[in-house]
Design a protein around this motif. Sequence first.
Motif, PDB file in Angstrom:
ATOM      1  N   VAL A 233       1.640  11.274  -8.657  1.00 26.34           N
ATOM      2  CA  VAL A 233       0.860  11.554  -9.869  1.00 26.34           C
ATOM      3  C   VAL A 233       0.005  12.797  -9.682  1.00 26.34           C
ATOM      4  O   VAL A 233      -0.038  13.689 -10.549  1.00 26.34           O
ATOM      5  CB  VAL A 233      -0.006  10.336 -10.246  1.00 26.34           C
ATOM      6  N   ASP A 234      -0.661  12.889  -8.553  1.00 27.36           N
ATOM      7  CA  ASP A 234      -1.497  14.064  -8.283  1.00 27.36           C
ATOM      8  C   ASP A 234      -0.657  15.341  -8.299  1.00 27.36           C
ATOM      9  O   ASP A 234      -1.071  16.374  -8.844  1.00 27.36           O
ATOM     10  CB  ASP A 234      -2.207  13.932  -6.938  1.00 27.36           C
ATOM     11  N   GLY A 235       0.524  15.265  -7.704  1.00 23.87           N
ATOM     12  CA  GLY A 235       1.396  16.435  -7.670  1.00 23.87           C
ATOM     13  C   GLY A 235       1.917  16.799  -9.045  1.00 23.87           C
ATOM     14  O   GLY A 235       1.951  17.982  -9.426  1.00 23.87           O
TER      15      GLY A 235
ATOM     16  N   PHE B 111       1.759   9.985 -18.433  1.00 26.59           N
ATOM     17  CA  PHE B 111       2.428   9.248 -17.362  1.00 26.59           C
ATOM     18  C   PHE B 111       2.818   7.843 -17.803  1.00 26.59           C
ATOM     19  O   PHE B 111       2.084   7.181 -18.538  1.00 26.59           O
ATOM     20  CB  PHE B 111       1.513   9.126 -16.133  1.00 26.59           C
ATOM     21  N   ILE B 112       3.977   7.404 -17.316  1.00 25.71           N
ATOM     22  CA  ILE B 112       4.394   6.008 -17.347  1.00 25.71           C
ATOM     23  C   ILE B 112       4.749   5.683 -15.904  1.00 25.71           C
ATOM     24  O   ILE B 112       5.737   6.198 -15.371  1.00 25.71           O
ATOM     25  CB  ILE B 112       5.600   5.783 -18.266  1.00 25.71           C
ATOM     26  N   THR B 113       3.951   4.859 -15.253  1.00 24.57           N
ATOM     27  CA  THR B 113       4.132   4.610 -13.828  1.00 24.57           C
ATOM     28  C   THR B 113       4.238   3.127 -13.538  1.00 24.57           C
ATOM     29  O   THR B 113       3.618   2.305 -14.216  1.00 24.57           O
ATOM     30  CB  THR B 113       2.957   5.195 -13.018  1.00 24.57           C
ATOM     31  N   GLU B 114       4.984   2.786 -12.497  1.00 21.87           N
ATOM     32  CA  GLU B 114       5.201   1.377 -12.191  1.00 21.87           C
ATOM     33  C   GLU B 114       3.926   0.691 -11.731  1.00 21.87           C
ATOM     34  O   GLU B 114       3.634  -0.438 -12.130  1.00 21.87           O
ATOM     35  CB  GLU B 114       6.285   1.206 -11.120  1.00 21.87           C
ATOM     36  N   GLU B 115       3.152   1.341 -10.865  1.00 24.06           N
ATOM     37  CA  GLU B 115       1.997   0.687 -10.270  1.00 24.06           C
ATOM     38  C   GLU B 115       0.705   0.949 -11.035  1.00 24.06           C
ATOM     39  O   GLU B 115      -0.373   0.571 -10.577  1.00 24.06           O
ATOM     40  CB  GLU B 115       1.841   1.120  -8.811  1.00 24.06           C
ATOM     41  N   GLY B 116       0.789   1.630 -12.161  1.00 26.45           N
ATOM     42  CA  GLY B 116      -0.376   1.793 -13.014  1.00 26.45           C
ATOM     43  C   GLY B 116      -1.397   2.808 -12.555  1.00 26.45           C
ATOM     44  O   GLY B 116      -2.530   2.817 -13.046  1.00 26.45           O
ATOM     45  N   THR B 117      -1.009   3.683 -11.604  1.00 26.03           N
ATOM     46  CA  THR B 117      -1.940   4.722 -11.162  1.00 26.03           C
ATOM     47  C   THR B 117      -2.382   5.579 -12.333  1.00 26.03           C
ATOM     48  O   THR B 117      -3.551   5.955 -12.456  1.00 26.03           O
ATOM     49  CB  THR B 117      -1.277   5.615 -10.091  1.00 26.03           C
ATOM     50  N   ALA B 118      -1.441   5.910 -13.207  1.00 27.50           N
ATOM     51  CA  ALA B 118      -1.748   6.639 -14.439  1.00 27.50           C
ATOM     52  C   ALA B 118      -0.772   6.149 -15.494  1.00 27.50           C
ATOM     53  O   ALA B 118       0.427   6.197 -15.290  1.00 27.50           O
ATOM     54  CB  ALA B 118      -1.602   8.143 -14.222  1.00 27.50           C
ATOM     55  N   SER B 119      -1.279   5.662 -16.592  1.00 30.45           N
ATOM     56  CA  SER B 119      -0.416   5.133 -17.651  1.00 30.45           C
ATOM     57  C   SER B 119      -0.943   5.575 -19.009  1.00 30.45           C
ATOM     58  O   SER B 119      -1.363   4.771 -19.827  1.00 30.45           O
ATOM     59  CB  SER B 119      -0.344   3.606 -17.569  1.00 30.45           C
TER      60      SER B 119
ATOM     61  N   TRP C 276       5.666  12.040 -17.748  1.00 30.82           N
ATOM     62  CA  TRP C 276       6.333  11.711 -16.489  1.00 30.82           C
ATOM     63  C   TRP C 276       6.607  10.209 -16.445  1.00 30.82           C
ATOM     64  O   TRP C 276       5.766   9.414 -16.865  1.00 30.82           O
ATOM     65  CB  TRP C 276       5.455  12.067 -15.288  1.00 30.82           C
ATOM     66  N   ILE C 277       7.774   9.827 -15.928  1.00 31.98           N
ATOM     67  CA  ILE C 277       8.094   8.417 -15.693  1.00 31.98           C
ATOM     68  C   ILE C 277       8.392   8.281 -14.203  1.00 31.98           C
ATOM     69  O   ILE C 277       9.345   8.896 -13.696  1.00 31.98           O
ATOM     70  CB  ILE C 277       9.287   7.947 -16.539  1.00 31.98           C
ATOM     71  N   ILE C 278       7.592   7.475 -13.508  1.00 31.24           N
ATOM     72  CA  ILE C 278       7.608   7.488 -12.044  1.00 31.24           C
ATOM     73  C   ILE C 278       7.779   6.100 -11.452  1.00 31.24           C
ATOM     74  O   ILE C 278       7.052   5.168 -11.794  1.00 31.24           O
ATOM     75  CB  ILE C 278       6.308   8.099 -11.493  1.00 31.24           C
ATOM     76  N   ASP C 279       8.740   5.969 -10.555  1.00 34.83           N
ATOM     77  CA  ASP C 279       8.846   4.815  -9.661  1.00 34.83           C
ATOM     78  C   ASP C 279       8.686   5.353  -8.245  1.00 34.83           C
ATOM     79  O   ASP C 279       9.572   6.043  -7.734  1.00 34.83           O
ATOM     80  CB  ASP C 279      10.190   4.112  -9.816  1.00 34.83           C
ATOM     81  N   PRO C 280       7.565   5.062  -7.588  1.00 30.74           N
ATOM     82  CA  PRO C 280       7.306   5.662  -6.275  1.00 30.74           C
ATOM     83  C   PRO C 280       8.189   5.109  -5.162  1.00 30.74           C
ATOM     84  O   PRO C 280       8.371   5.771  -4.134  1.00 30.74           O
ATOM     85  CB  PRO C 280       5.839   5.305  -6.019  1.00 30.74           C
ATOM     86  N   LEU C 281       8.714   3.899  -5.356  1.00 34.25           N
ATOM     87  CA  LEU C 281       9.541   3.283  -4.317  1.00 34.25           C
ATOM     88  C   LEU C 281      10.460   2.261  -4.979  1.00 34.25           C
ATOM     89  O   LEU C 281      10.153   1.076  -5.051  1.00 34.25           O
ATOM     90  CB  LEU C 281       8.650   2.611  -3.263  1.00 34.25           C
TER      91      LEU C 281
ATOM     92  N   TYR D 205       0.833  -1.197   0.000  1.00 36.41           N
ATOM     93  CA  TYR D 205       0.000   0.000   0.000  1.00 36.41           C
ATOM     94  C   TYR D 205       0.870   1.251   0.000  1.00 36.41           C
ATOM     95  O   TYR D 205       0.441   2.316  -0.481  1.00 36.41           O
ATOM     96  CB  TYR D 205      -0.930   0.003   1.217  1.00 36.41           C
ATOM     97  N   VAL D 206       2.099   1.143   0.500  1.00 39.17           N
ATOM     98  CA  VAL D 206       2.986   2.300   0.533  1.00 39.17           C
ATOM     99  C   VAL D 206       3.368   2.710  -0.885  1.00 39.17           C
ATOM    100  O   VAL D 206       3.335   3.897  -1.234  1.00 39.17           O
ATOM    101  CB  VAL D 206       4.247   2.001   1.379  1.00 39.17           C
ATOM    102  N   ASP D 207       3.754   1.729  -1.726  1.00 40.08           N
ATOM    103  CA  ASP D 207       4.052   2.019  -3.128  1.00 40.08           C
ATOM    104  C   ASP D 207       2.858   2.692  -3.803  1.00 40.08           C
ATOM    105  O   ASP D 207       3.010   3.706  -4.507  1.00 40.08           O
ATOM    106  CB  ASP D 207       4.366   0.730  -3.899  1.00 40.08           C
ATOM    107  N   LYS D 208       1.691   2.114  -3.620  1.00 41.15           N
ATOM    108  CA  LYS D 208       0.503   2.594  -4.313  1.00 41.15           C
ATOM    109  C   LYS D 208       0.110   3.996  -3.875  1.00 41.15           C
ATOM    110  O   LYS D 208      -0.225   4.857  -4.702  1.00 41.15           O
ATOM    111  CB  LYS D 208      -0.652   1.618  -4.089  1.00 41.15           C
ATOM    112  N   GLU D 209       0.148   4.248  -2.575  1.00 47.06           N
ATOM    113  CA  GLU D 209      -0.235   5.567  -2.081  1.00 47.06           C
ATOM    114  C   GLU D 209       0.822   6.613  -2.443  1.00 47.06           C
ATOM    115  O   GLU D 209       0.488   7.748  -2.799  1.00 47.06           O
ATOM    116  CB  GLU D 209      -0.429   5.526  -0.562  1.00 47.06           C
TER     117      GLU D 209
END
Length: 277
Positions: A55-57, A67-75, A83-88, A45-49
């Motif tokens: 993404v919101d920011g 967006f290209i994100t690891e957890e698929g929040t926005a793709s 944006w290319i994001i790895d949250p953790l 849940y930490v990765d996802k949150e």
Amino acid sequence: MRDLDPVLKSVKTLTQEVGDFIRSESKNFKTSDIEHKGFNDLVSYVDKEAERKLVDGCRQIVPEAGFITEEGTASTQQGEYNWIIDPLDGTTNFTHGLPVYAISLALTFHNHVVLGVIYEINRDECFYATKGGSAYCNGELIKVSEVNELGNSLLATGFPYHDFGKMSTYLNILDSFMQQTHGLRRLGSAAVDLAYTACGRFEGFFEYNLKPWDVAAGIIIVQEAGGFVTDFSGGNNFLFGGEIVAAGNVHKDMLKVINGLWNGNPDQVAVGKSSRQ
């Protein structure tokens, strides 16, 4: 292209705010919170949150970007900016309580990375760079190592965790480097490895089977710190191609070993003897 200075300022603030959230959650994290996306592919849940917050920011900072994100929040890739994001990056370390993990966030313009921020949470170190603007850590200019002999270098790498099809070849590469360098380190976070290469703690880093979010921010930070980044063949397919060799002056010698063994041309992969004591 838009002015990147205000974008960088906002992204640095955002990553540090989300880093504070991750740091706080690490104190009470339990193994029962771990989820499995696939074999040895962990998430929580930490990765996802954290990704949702990022993404919101980012949507507020550059509203027109995709967006290209690891957890698929926005793709959703859109137009010029993405944006290319790895949250953790280093989730396995995080879930086991090992303090080596980071946020990795990059902005691309026409599929070229133009901004990168890596926030190493436990050491409170923020590495960042923009295209043509040098590289920094917590406000201090950073440069890749000036070491120019493989025998005096310390290298970083990663190990495959689900695709073992080329494991024997990779082990041959590790064997060669073990005999020619001060040693190899495997920290468990490609983002941290790249950041440490950019500031000279490692002379170089190489790994395969990577995703864009693992390396995007680190690519520009290493490049703006004076380093070289290629794929295993010496080409430019390192953002989406899954292979990366990033280094300072030893890049050419690293590539000689990796390219020779990986592509089946081991004519002369021994480029220097280690001076390890």
